[in-house]
Motif scaffolding. Structure first.
Motif, short mmCIF file in Angstrom:
data_model
loop_
_atom_site.label_atom_id
_atom_site.label_comp_id
_atom_site.label_asym_id
_atom_site.label_seq_id
_atom_site.Cartn_x
_atom_site.Cartn_y
_atom_site.Cartn_z
N TYR A 1 0.83 -1.20 0.00
CA TYR A 1 0.00 0.00 0.00
C TYR A 1 0.87 1.26 0.00
CZ TYR A 1 -3.65 -3.28 1.37
OH TYR A 1 -4.52 -4.34 1.41
N VAL B 1 1.09 4.67 1.45
CA VAL B 1 0.52 5.26 2.66
C VAL B 1 0.96 6.71 2.79
CG1 VAL B 1 0.35 5.08 5.16
CG2 VAL B 1 0.55 3.00 3.78
N SER B 2 -0.01 7.59 2.98
CA SER B 2 0.26 9.02 3.23
C SER B 2 -0.28 9.37 4.61
CB SER B 2 -0.41 9.89 2.17
OG SER B 2 0.08 9.59 0.88
N GLN C 1 5.15 9.94 3.42
CA GLN C 1 4.76 8.92 2.46
C GLN C 1 5.66 7.70 2.61
OE1 GLN C 1 4.54 10.55 -1.55
NE2 GLN C 1 2.37 10.94 -1.26
N ARG D 1 -1.18 2.08 11.53
CA ARG D 1 -2.51 2.60 11.87
C ARG D 1 -2.72 2.61 13.38
NH1 ARG D 1 -7.28 -1.40 10.90
NH2 ARG D 1 -6.26 -2.18 12.80
N PHE E 1 -3.81 12.09 10.23
CA PHE E 1 -4.68 11.57 9.17
C PHE E 1 -3.89 10.59 8.32
CE2 PHE E 1 -6.37 11.81 4.85
CZ PHE E 1 -7.72 11.53 5.07
N ILE E 2 -4.48 9.41 8.04
CA ILE E 2 -3.83 8.38 7.23
C ILE E 2 -4.68 8.08 6.00
CG2 ILE E 2 -3.02 6.00 7.13
CD1 ILE E 2 -2.49 6.04 10.04
N CYS E 3 -4.02 8.00 4.86
CA CYS E 3 -4.68 7.59 3.62
C CYS E 3 -3.83 6.49 2.99
CB CYS E 3 -4.82 8.77 2.66
SG CYS E 3 -5.56 8.33 1.07
N ALA E 4 -4.45 5.34 2.66
CA ALA E 4 -3.72 4.21 2.09
C ALA E 4 -4.42 3.75 0.81
CB ALA E 4 -3.63 3.06 3.08
N SER E 5 -3.63 3.50 -0.23
CA SER E 5 -4.18 2.99 -1.48
C SER E 5 -3.35 1.79 -1.94
CB SER E 5 -4.17 4.08 -2.56
OG SER E 5 -2.85 4.55 -2.80
#
Length: 274
Positions: A192, A194-195, A234, A246, A257-261
């Motif tokens: 992933y 991850v930001s 990142q 997480r 704040f975490i954003c994962a793609s």
């Protein structure tokens, strides 16, 4: 080069076993020229090995004058091995007759393994692949679109036998085969991108480096709610590492704040996905 040819030969032997012992033995239709040859064989009784040669020969002749010679060599060798093994398997190995569901699943698994072994060598594995690469480079038609069209036409051509059920099972087999091939090429591990936006970026980065043994990159950002500069972190992590970061960020109890793609292709030190 010798190693590449060796694995192509191994992959095509497995492919020939799936084609002869499972798919043809249980009236399932394979994809590409192999499937078309099987359909013609059932209609006319002509030898499958001879049909494979006759159907591929015009494509190889055209490709010799129109396309990359290196790709033609590998595609020719790959297809030659498959055609040779088809004759050997048909003559010396027993057909594995079973029910349609088992045939679809096992044929997809074995064929997918064969496809993964061959595709990992980075070469065209037959005349269909040469046409696919040519259309992609010269006409802008994607490889996926080409295979979707040709495989659908080949499998649906078996409707002349009046057995819709076999078409459905053949499509299931093709889906499984594609999924297994993709897994072997891409890998089973999930990674992933991850930001993380946080005021405590130094602590989070240290956790990523020390506890997860991964690298991280800083990108300066800004929180628009209070026009405050923040540091965006990142990193690329696997599924277990994503859960760990997480939980760690949650433990900070701030407004991090975490954003994962999901990432399908990662190349570089420390990663197995290619």
């Amino acid at each position: 080069m010798k190693k590449k040819l060796f694995w192509i030969a191994v992959g095509q032997f497995i492919s020939a076993c799936a084609y002869c012992q499972i798919l043809n033995a249980n009236d399932l239709v394979a994809t590409g020229i192999g499937g078309l040859a099987a359909v013609v064989n059932r209609l006319t009784g002509m030898d499958v090995q001879m049909l494979l040669i006759l159907m591929a020969l015009p494509i190889f002749i055209w490709a010799f004058f129109s396309y990359n010679k290196k790709q033609i060599f590998y595609a020719g060798f790959s297809y030659l091995m498959f055609t040779f093994y088809v004759g050997i398997v048909n003559r010396y190995l027993p057909a594995l007759h079973t029910d349609s569901i088992a045939a679809a699943v096992s044929g997809g698994l074995v064929g997918g393994i064969a496809g993964g072994i061959i595709m990992k060598q980075g070469v065209a594995n037959g005349p269909e692949s040469i046409v696919a690469l040519y259309l992609k480079e010269k006409k802008g038609i994607s490889v996926g679109t080409y295979y979707l069209i040709i495989n659908t036409v080949v499998i649906c051509s078996s409707i002349i036998f009046g057995n819709i059920t076999m078409i459905i099972y053949s499509l299931i087999c093709t889906f499984i085969m594609s999924a297994v091939t993709d897994k072997l090429i891409i890998g089973f591990e999930k990674y992933y991108n991850v930001s993380i936006m946080s005021d405590q970026y130094l602590e989070i980065t240290q956790f990523i480096r020390d506890e997860l043994n991964r690298g991280a990159t800083f990108i300066q950002g800004m929180d628009t709610s209070n026009v405050k500069k923040k540091m965006l972190i990142q990193s690329v992590l696997n599924q277990q590492e994503l859960i760990a970061i997480r939980d760690y960020v949650k433990s900070l109890q701030d407004d991090s704040f975490i954003c994962a793609s999901r990432s399908n292709s990662i190349i570089g030190r420390g990663f197995d996905v290619e």
